[in-house]
Design a protein around this motif. Structure first.
Motif, mmCIF file in Angstrom:
data_model
loop_
_atom_site.group_PDB
_atom_site.id
_atom_site.type_symbol
_atom_site.label_atom_id
_atom_site.label_comp_id
_atom_site.label_asym_id
_atom_site.label_seq_id
_atom_site.Cartn_x
_atom_site.Cartn_y
_atom_site.Cartn_z
ATOM 1 N N CYS A 158 -6.533 -1.429 3.182
ATOM 2 C CA CYS A 158 -7.014 -0.068 2.944
ATOM 3 C C CYS A 158 -8.148 0.254 3.911
ATOM 4 C CB CYS A 158 -7.510 0.068 1.506
ATOM 5 S SG CYS A 158 -8.188 1.697 1.098
ATOM 6 N N ARG A 159 -8.073 1.412 4.515
ATOM 7 C CA ARG A 159 -9.209 1.894 5.300
ATOM 8 C C ARG A 159 -10.248 2.463 4.331
ATOM 9 N NH1 ARG A 159 -7.777 3.131 10.911
ATOM 10 N NH2 ARG A 159 -5.631 2.425 11.267
ATOM 11 N N SER A 180 0.868 -1.174 0.000
ATOM 12 C CA SER A 180 0.000 0.000 0.000
ATOM 13 C C SER A 180 0.898 1.215 0.000
ATOM 14 C CB SER A 180 -0.915 0.026 1.237
ATOM 15 O OG SER A 180 -1.642 1.242 1.268
ATOM 16 N N SER A 226 -2.224 2.001 6.852
ATOM 17 C CA SER A 226 -3.258 1.145 6.245
ATOM 18 C C SER A 226 -3.434 -0.171 6.993
ATOM 19 C CB SER A 226 -2.906 0.847 4.788
ATOM 20 O OG SER A 226 -1.693 0.111 4.711
ATOM 21 N N ASP A 262 -7.559 7.383 1.827
ATOM 22 C CA ASP A 262 -6.979 6.057 1.655
ATOM 23 C C ASP A 262 -7.354 5.467 0.303
ATOM 24 O OD1 ASP A 262 -6.134 5.032 4.740
ATOM 25 O OD2 ASP A 262 -7.629 6.615 4.629
ATOM 26 N N LYS A 322 0.074 4.080 1.010
ATOM 27 C CA LYS A 322 -0.291 4.990 2.094
ATOM 28 C C LYS A 322 0.077 4.394 3.446
ATOM 29 C CE LYS A 322 -4.006 7.953 3.776
ATOM 30 N NZ LYS A 322 -3.569 7.837 5.169
#
Length: 218
Positions: A107-108, A8, A13, A113, A10
């Motif tokens: 992933c949120r 990810s 996460s 996100d 980001k």
């Protein structure tokens, strides 16, 4: 040997939490398991230190040496590999995806996100690897939120895992002690969610969810 990569672009996460839980679950299922930490922050490696001498084996590896580390782990008898990657590091993610049989993208289900997933989607598209978004830290009982987030993910050309992981204290409390929710609260909701994800993941990887009595150290 089955290799799972957690990627990810980001931060926050939940990659490392998911990586440690899946590695421990693979060990519990009887697979000789190795968790490879490519993140310079070495959070998964710290979890391994807190855990002590209990499997799975946790190894740190810079992205440039990932292929060699995987090769060495296989020679030593590893049957199941989980690769944890850093955020904001395309090179590390690319190497992990290249090595993986299945890619999981935690992933949120939040706007920022979801927006960040586009970069990961582009990377996956170029490798043609099997990849699935796993919604993590979701509010309990929020089907409409998950449904809307799923539509956005699918618009990026990615598939969504049929189960999600809720925001539960058991995940945070267990990892802080070098354990997992499956080990500290085996009858809890968090353990149930990990068990469902594990069984589904094994189907994707064409491997049985239970191999033999216990894994062995590398």
């Amino acid at each position: 040997m089955i290799t799972i990569a957690l990627v990810s672009q980001k931060g926050g996460s939940g990659k490392t939490t998911l990586a440690t839980h899946l590695a421990a679950k693979a060990t519990q299922a009887g697979y000789v398991t190795c968790l490879i930490d490519t993140d310079p922050q070495a959070t998964a490696a710290a979890w391994g230190d807190w855990r002590g001498k209990t499997d799975p084996e946790v190894i740190t590896a810079p992205p440039a040496r990932l292929a060699r580390v995987i090769e060495d782990a296989q020679k030593l008898g590893a049957e199941f590999l989980v690769i944890d990657t850093p955020p904001f590091a395309e090179a590390a993610a690319r190497e992990a995806v290249k090595a993986a049989d299945v890619v999981l993208i935690p992933c949120r289900p939040r706007a920022f996100d979801l927006h960040a997933i586009q970069a990961t989607a582009d990377l996956i598209r170029s490798t043609r690897k099997a990849a699935y978004v796993v919604f993590n830290a979701t509010p309990p009982r929020a089907p409409a939120l998950i449904a809307d987030a799923s539509k956005m993910v699918e618009s990026f050309g990615l598939e969504v895992a049929p189960m999600s992981l809720a925001e539960r204290a058991a995940f945070n409390h267990s990892t802080a002690n070098g354990r997992t929710a499956v080990e500290t609260e085996p009858r809890g909701k968090a353990a149930e969610e990990i068990d469902q994800l594990w069984k589904w993941l094994c189907e994707r990887a064409s491997t049985p969810p239970q191999k033999h009595a216990s894994g062995k150290a590398l």
